[in-house]
Scaffold this motif. Structure first.
Motif, mmCIF file in Angstrom:
data_model
loop_
_atom_site.group_PDB
_atom_site.id
_atom_site.type_symbol
_atom_site.label_atom_id
_atom_site.label_comp_id
_atom_site.label_asym_id
_atom_site.label_seq_id
_atom_site.Cartn_x
_atom_site.Cartn_y
_atom_site.Cartn_z
ATOM 1 N N ARG A 147 0.849 -1.195 0.000
ATOM 2 C CA ARG A 147 0.000 0.000 0.000
ATOM 3 C C ARG A 147 0.876 1.233 0.000
ATOM 4 N N ASN A 148 0.349 2.267 -0.510
ATOM 5 C CA ASN A 148 1.077 3.522 -0.500
ATOM 6 C C ASN A 148 0.894 4.176 0.867
ATOM 7 N N ASP A 190 -1.407 7.142 1.660
ATOM 8 C CA ASP A 190 -2.850 7.021 1.777
ATOM 9 C C ASP A 190 -3.315 6.909 3.222
ATOM 10 N N TYR A 191 -2.451 6.496 4.080
ATOM 11 C CA TYR A 191 -2.928 6.282 5.446
ATOM 12 C C TYR A 191 -2.040 6.877 6.531
ATOM 13 N N PRO A 196 -10.941 6.516 6.221
ATOM 14 C CA PRO A 196 -11.466 6.182 4.892
ATOM 15 C C PRO A 196 -12.971 5.948 4.959
#
Lengths: 444, 686
Positions: A8-9, A12-13, A25
């Motif tokens: 995952r990038n 993004d979190y 999200p």
């Protein structure tokens, strides 16, 4: 061999700094959030219940008067100051934040009939049973006795007073409506129409040259100060005790009547009131508009005060306590958050205008939740369960019984009229609407 | 005595000569026996009265005319009316004052209505905007105190630097003052608009450039050529010399063409064509065309007279332009071309409505044009328009979310006005209860009959059908809330069978026949009977089976509980009360209303709503953050009235009104602030 791994990038979190808000999200797919109506219904139900749970409108009482409170006035510049006049001629100035009396003046012999503050807030006027009009300074003197700035000795008893909203002019009422210049000891002009004692006079806050008065021969008279002439008179079934102009709508005023009702008039069309507000079970003694012009509060002889929306025929709220007797005067504070009422048993009571409102500063999330709850209550207000909870109020037995009694009486009257109509020649018993029923005549 | 009388007469005669007649009364000088009331006296006793003396006063007009005048004057004068009683007078004053005052107050009407309708009101109305104090003002109060500061200031003073002076130079201040914020905003808006318009224009030009259709470009070129020709003709008339110069330019171009190798069958393309040309007819044709073009271009333009030079070509599209074989003037003069009716131009217009279908006629004409350039001008124009319209339609289709079907119907409905569905179809839909939206698409056979429907007397539009359908819905009781599944008793279905189709229209079509034909396959009545039977069966109370196999006896596969046990534990409910639709063959009455759910449901339509659909819609749309984005949630839950604690809310005044609504409230400039006059903007509803 190549192994595929989940990756995952982190952008993004992961937060950039720890001061940032956590990223939550959200998936707005409606399939994931089913049953929106039932869920909102439950939320609305809960909100309504909580509203009733938290409905504690009574904030406190200001005691200190030695006789019934007959009149009150708001300070035009200070929210925390309020003035009150009692039936023994005493005037008290109160500090609302401390809930203390900060000044007491023996202003008159006999009742203080009316009290009003000057628009700039530097002085105030009182009228009493001793046929005098007195002007007082708002600040207490440094030392010595309290003395009025001016005293005007009149020939007749004055029953009410109101100050112009912009100029150094005030109006008193008694046998006639007198308009005074502050600098003179005789009235600028006296306005009469018929011979009867006038119980209250009020300046229009928007078109300040307009005056409204109500007399004990059951009429409401409008005056124009510029032309120093009365304009029109409307005669009702029973006596009107006071009236109050809407501070946001120049041509609307509401009259508190002896027949338990309040009538909202448009001054351009006096033939029938815009709205008849009925809920009280005894004479309505005083009325005051919220400064937003959307609601007004009325004080009644039935020992309760009620809050009416301007465009509704029935009240949205009723306040009462065990000890509160006939409420004679009521005021809505200028920040539109509180209500003050003065009653027979020498107390001034302070109420919240919204019974369940949380006082103090609200966090943004609290505010959002409050708005959402409000919206939900509004949305589901017609549902029977919610309406039942939202409308439920505990009433003292006397009021409750009287309401029931009056309902029966009204029903009987209605039935009788229906029967009469049924058994008489068609058209001979006309249908008279509720609005027209209470108007006797309009006199030009 | 005689002399005296004469003298008097003389005097009278003289006085009568002077115009105004002054008749003096005869004075009585001595006592007389008879005194006449007519002022006639005889002189002395015994003297006789002479008639001439008597006649003297009765002259025409003298005295009587005066009397007459008086009389007429009296007649003309009307009596002064009695003054009004005090009460009456006051009443009149009051009435007048009331009228003017209520007019005065009426100017607030617009503001009041606006505030009543406002989505959100923020109190106090007069929001004090945080004013930024200019730096120089803030600085001016500050003084140098410490020695260092004083030293620095001394230095500054010496060099005459501005210290307390405004930071802005006078020119800067002037430029700031020159344009107010409002003006600047307006200006910026104008500029923005201009930019937008320009970009639109550019985009349009780009789009048009991108169009690949050869036909379109040919048309465009042709129209351009025509325009150029026209211009040239005009130029000839107005300024022959300039026209000649233009011709000169053309000549120049021709020379260039001759010098260049264009259109000489020498290019790469031409070489490749030349190889194929042996076998391919088309390639040959193309080559020949090119050569022909070359020839045409190199042909010398004949200059005979500047006036009669219609067949000259402007420089713009010389590359493609041949010397027009049929220019405007000649085509008008040519009787053969005149004889050609303009019907082919009309035809595509008539078929425009059909939408994107390219009519075969146009396609044919395309080929025709390849060979022969002679075409009616109007036809070309029509085609050009056709192109533009098609493009428009294509764009619309791309923009609109609806499918091509809806678009097609739209296109069909356009030329027909508001009658998209034949009454027969509409009736059939209404009677069968088919959702009208499903029936929008006209049947395939109806496509040709489009024009026919227009002639039918009264056709029912879709709106009508919808309204009819919704009216039927209204009769159902409102059922919303937590459980929408539970329904009040509803009588449906029977209508489908019982409904009679409306009698025939003027066209003489037997609608009943049509409907029976359409629904020949299905037996509606039997279906309904079956449905009702099923409903009856479902409504019957079912027996409750409480048998536990293996309880008190052996159980297992192949073993059944004993009949005694079954008899004991199979609870038969008491029969249900008779159905309400027992004797109504065409009705099914559902008695499944759930009273527990009904307690939560709204039983009658609340006041502000006019239809139950509206109300249901208002309930159906969720407002919570679970279903809405944050922004939408905030917007949806914005409170109606916002008040700030600790702020005094003053009564509304003219200053609080936003400038848009204000002109209605401002007093007329000529009058003082004290006197309010009604000054109401036009269009304010009273």
């Amino acid at each position: 061999m190549r192994v595929k791994v989940l990756s995952r990038n982190p952008d993004d979190y992961v937060r950039e700094t720890k001061l940032d808000l956590q990223r939550v999200p959200r998936n707005y797919d409606p399939a994931l959030h089913p049953f929106e109506v039932p869920r909102e219904y439950v939320r609305a139900l809960n909100a309504t219940k909580l509203e009733r749970v938290f409905a504690k409108p009574f904030l406190g009482s200001l005691d200190g008067h030695r006789d019934g409170v007959n009149c009150m006035a708001k300070h035009p510049k200070s929210l925390s100051t309020v003035l009150s006049g009692a039936c023994d001629g005493e005037v008290k100035i109160w500090n609302l934040t401390k809930r203390q009396c900060i000044r007491t003046i023996q202003a008159h012999e006999g009742f203080v009939r009316g009290i009003c503050a000057r628009f700039c807030g530097t002085s105030f006027f009182t009228v009493g049973d001793d046929k005098t009009v007195k002007q007082w300074k708002m600040e207490s003197p440094e030392y010595g006795e309290e003395e009025p700035i001016h005293t005007i000795l009149g020939k007749t008893v004055y029953t009410g007073i109101d100050h112009h909203w912009k100029e150094a002019v005030f109006a008193t009422c008694g046998q006639q409506v007198d308009i005074w210049d502050e600098q003179r000891t005789s009235p600028m002009c006296s306005l009469t129409w018929g011979f009867d004692s006038i119980s209250s006079v009020k300046f229009n806050p928007i078109e300040t040259y307009l005056l409204g008065s109500c007399a004990s021969d059951r009429n409401i008279v409008l005056y124009d100060m510029r032309k120093s002439t009365p304009l029109k008179k409307v005669i009702l079934n029973m006596r009107t005790n006071t009236l109050c102009w809407n501070p946001m709508e120049a041509f609307i005023f509401t009259a508190a009547n002896e027949d338990y009702n309040l009538y909202t008039f448009d001054m351009r069309f006096l033939e029938s009131p815009v709205m008849v507000h009925m809920d009280h079970v005894s004479a309505v003694l005083d009325v005051d508009y919220s400064p937003t012009g959307k609601e007004f509060v009325s004080a009644s002889f039935d020992k309760s005060i009620r809050i009416f929306p301007v465009d509704k025929g029935h009240s949205r709220e009723v306040y009462h306590t065990k000890r509160m007797q006939h409420v004679i005067t009521v005021k809505w504070t200028s920040d539109s958050k509180y209500i003050l009422c003065g009653s027979d048993e020498m107390n001034i009571r302070l109420w919240k205008a919204n019974a369940s409102e949380k006082l103090g500063v609200l966090a943004p999330r609290e505010k959002a939740a409050m708005n959402y709850n409000q919206k939900l209550k509004e949305k589901f207000q017609y549902h029977p369960k919610i309406r039942r909870i939202a409308q439920h109020r505990h009433l003292p037995k006397s009021i409750f019984c009287q309401i029931k009694e009056q309902r029966i009486m009204r029903e009987a009257r209605r039935r009788k009229e229906l029967n009469r109509r049924k058994h008489s020649k068609p058209g001979s018993v006309p249908l008279v609407s509720e609005r027209k029923k209470h108007i006797v005549a309009v006199v030009k | 005595e005689e002399g005296e009388r004469r003298h008097r007469r003389l005097l009278e005669a003289i006085s009568s000569l002077s115009g105004r007649k002054r008749r003096r009364l005869a004075e009585r000088t001595e006592a007389s026996a008879q005194v006449s009331e007519f002022n006639v006296s005889t002189k002395g006793a015994g003297e006789k009265l002479v008639l001439s003396e008597l006649l003297q006063p009765i002259r025409p007009k003298s005295a009587l005319s005066g009397v007459k005048k008086e009389l007429t004057r009296v007649k003309q004068k009307a009596a002064v009316e009695l003054p009004l009683s005090k009460e009456e007078a006051k009443r009149v004053v009051r009435e007048a004052a009331y009228v003017t005052t209520s007019k005065d107050v009426g100017k607030w009407q617009q503001v009041v209505l606006q505030n009543r309708r406002a989505e959100q009101l923020v109190f106090p109305l007069k929001q004090d905007i945080a004013t930024v104090v200019p730096l120089e003002q803030a600085v001016s109060a500050w003084k140098a105190r410490t020695p260092l500061e004083q030293e620095i200031f001394g230095l500054l003073h010496k060099t005459k630097q501005p210290i307390t002076d405004p930071l802005l130079m006078p020119e800067e201040a002037a430029s700031l003052q020159a344009m107010s914020l409002e003006e600047a905003r307006q200006r910026r808006a104008e500029l923005q608009k201009a930019r937008v318009v320009q970009s639109y224009y550019e985009a349009k030009a780009r789009r048009e450039k991108k169009i690949k259709s050869k036909k379109y470009h040919r048309m465009l070129k042709k129209s351009r050529r025509r325009k150029a020709l026209k211009e040239f003709e005009l130029l000839q008339k107005s300024d022959p010399e300039a026209a000649l110069a233009r011709l000169e330019e053309l000549e120049q171009l021709r020379m260039q063409e001759r010098m260049s190798l264009k259109h000489q069958n020498k290019g790469k393309w031409a070489c490749s064509r030349a190889i194929i040309a042996k076998y391919d007819l088309e390639a040959r044709k193309a080559m020949q065309e090119q050569l022909a073009k070359n020839k045409e271009l190199m042909q010398k333009v004949r200059v005979e007279l500047p006036e009669e030079k219609p067949d000259d070509v402007p420089e713009e599209d010389l590359m493609s332009v041949t010397i027009p074989t049929i220019p405007m003037g000649t085509s008008r003069a040519n009787p053969w071309l005149l004889g050609k009716p303009s019907s082919p131009a009309k035809e595509p217009e008539a078929q425009e409505g059909q939408g994107d279908v390219l009519e075969p006629g146009a396609a044919e004409s395309k080929e025709e044009m390849e060979e022969e350039e002679e075409e009616e001008m109007s036809e070309e124009e029509a085609l050009l328009q056709d192109f533009a319209q098609k493009r428009h339609v294509r764009q619309q289709r791309a923009g609109s979310p609806e499918g091509p079907g809806a678009d097609a119907t739209e296109a069909v409905s356009e030329p027909l006005g508001d009658i998209p569905v034949p009454p027969v179809c509409a009736e059939a839909e209404a009677s069968t209860g088919i959702e009208p939206s499903a029936g929008i698409e006209p049947p395939a056979g109806a496509q040709e009959g489009v024009l026919l429907w227009q002639q039918l007397g009264r056709a029912r539009t879709m709106e009508d059908v919808e309204a009819l359908a919704s009216e039927e819905h209204v009769e159902e009781p409102v059922a919303t809330g937590a459980e929408t599944g539970a329904r009040q008793p509803v009588a449906t279905g029977a209508e489908t069978g019982a409904r009679q189709p409306v009698a025939t229209g003027e066209g003489g079509i037997d609608q009943r026949g049509v409907i029976t034909e359409a629904f020949a396959g299905d037996d509606v009545v039997a279906d309904f009977r079956r449905e009702k039977h099923k409903a009856e069966q479902d409504a019957k109370p079912q027996p409750v089976n409480l048998v536990l196999p293996g309880w008190g006896e052996w159980g297992g596969s192949g073993l059944k509980p004993s009949t005694r046990k079954i008899k004991r534990f199979l609870l038969k409910p008491s029969p249900a009360p008779p159905r309400k639709d027992q004797h109504l063959p065409h009705v099914i009455m559902s008695e499944k209303r759930n009273i527990y759910a009904a307690a939560h449901q709204v039983s009658e339509l609340p006041f502000p709503f006019e239809r139950h659909q509206q109300f249901e819609q208002s309930i159906r749309a969720p407002v919570g953050a679970t279903w809405n984005t944050q922004r939408a949630f905030q917007k949806l839950t914005a409170p109606r009235v916002i008040t700030r604690s600790g702020h005094i809310i003053q009564p509304i005044s003219a200053e609080d009104i936003p400038t848009a609504a204000r002109p209605a409230l401002e007093p007329v400039p000529g009058q003082g602030p004290g006197c309010h006059r009604p000054h109401i903007a036009p269009g304010v509803p009273r």
